[in-house]
Design an enzyme around this catalytic site. Sequence first.
Site, PDB file in Angstrom:
ATOM      1  N   TYR A  37       0.890  -1.127   0.092  1.00 49.65           N
ATOM      2  CA  TYR A  37       0.024  -0.097  -0.071  1.00 49.65           C
ATOM      3  C   TYR A  37       0.944   1.399  -0.010  1.00 49.65           C
ATOM      4  O   TYR A  37       0.768   2.278  -0.710  1.00 49.65           O
ATOM      5  CB  TYR A  37      -0.946  -0.013   1.458  1.00 49.65           C
ATOM      6  N   GLU A  59     -11.157   7.168   6.110  1.00 50.20           N
ATOM      7  CA  GLU A  59     -10.305   8.121   7.081  1.00 50.20           C
ATOM      8  C   GLU A  59     -11.299   8.177   7.989  1.00 50.20           C
ATOM      9  O   GLU A  59     -10.850   8.523   9.472  1.00 50.20           O
ATOM     10  CB  GLU A  59      -9.911   9.144   6.139  1.00 50.20           C
ATOM     11  N   TRP A  67      -4.736   2.796  10.978  1.00 49.46           N
ATOM     12  CA  TRP A  67      -5.090   2.730   9.204  1.00 49.46           C
ATOM     13  C   TRP A  67      -4.964   1.030   8.761  1.00 49.46           C
ATOM     14  O   TRP A  67      -5.817   0.624   7.998  1.00 49.46           O
ATOM     15  CB  TRP A  67      -4.216   3.604   8.478  1.00 49.46           C
TER      16      TRP A  67
END
Length: 220
Positions: A37, A59, A67
């Site tokens: 990522y 988010e 995350w």
Amino acid sequence: MTTPAHHQAAERRGLFIADDGVPRCHWCRATPGYQHYHDHEWGFPVTDDRRLFEKICLEGFQAGLSWLTILNKRESFRAGFANFEAEQVARFTAKDVERLLGDAGIVRHRGKIESTINNAQRVLEMRAEFGSLAAYAWGHEPAAHSRPKKLTHEALIAMTTSAEAIAMSKDLKKRGWSFVGPTTVYAFMQAMGLVNDHREGCASRDAALKARAEMTPPAR
């Protein structure tokens, strides 16, 4: 070949050196998927409305979590939220909210689920005004002179948001969006390439800079 001294020097700069010998931002060290990522998505400019909408929603879901937790659930989020196609999500009903509250593959938070539906409706309004969510978002890209001349680990620790993120957050809230505080909006900017916060010495920093240089922001 890297030595313990190389690893220690990288850590002082907010980097880590993986088994492949590539220096990366330290936050992605947990798993190979996280590193992928980091290498291929985070900080690279995005102008696709679907991806922008997905990211700002995720988010919001991340608030209070890591995350990596959200990234590991991303495919379940996509399945539950019609791949974050705003037109479809905007039509979700109370029945969809209850369906999503029963989905163990996502973060089951009623307020954040309802916020995603609300924000999808706001996306449609934004498209009518600006042509696209992308045109609106890139209109808040920070000017180059407002960014640190050298993106050190220390500079990033001190920079959890920016004047542009604060302004965008305030404007989104005025437009009826929710779960879009300044820190959330800045994280969105980092991920979508509106700012390049790959640290100095990270192997992805120059690639992200090059991608931004080759990209023309969408016009309003």
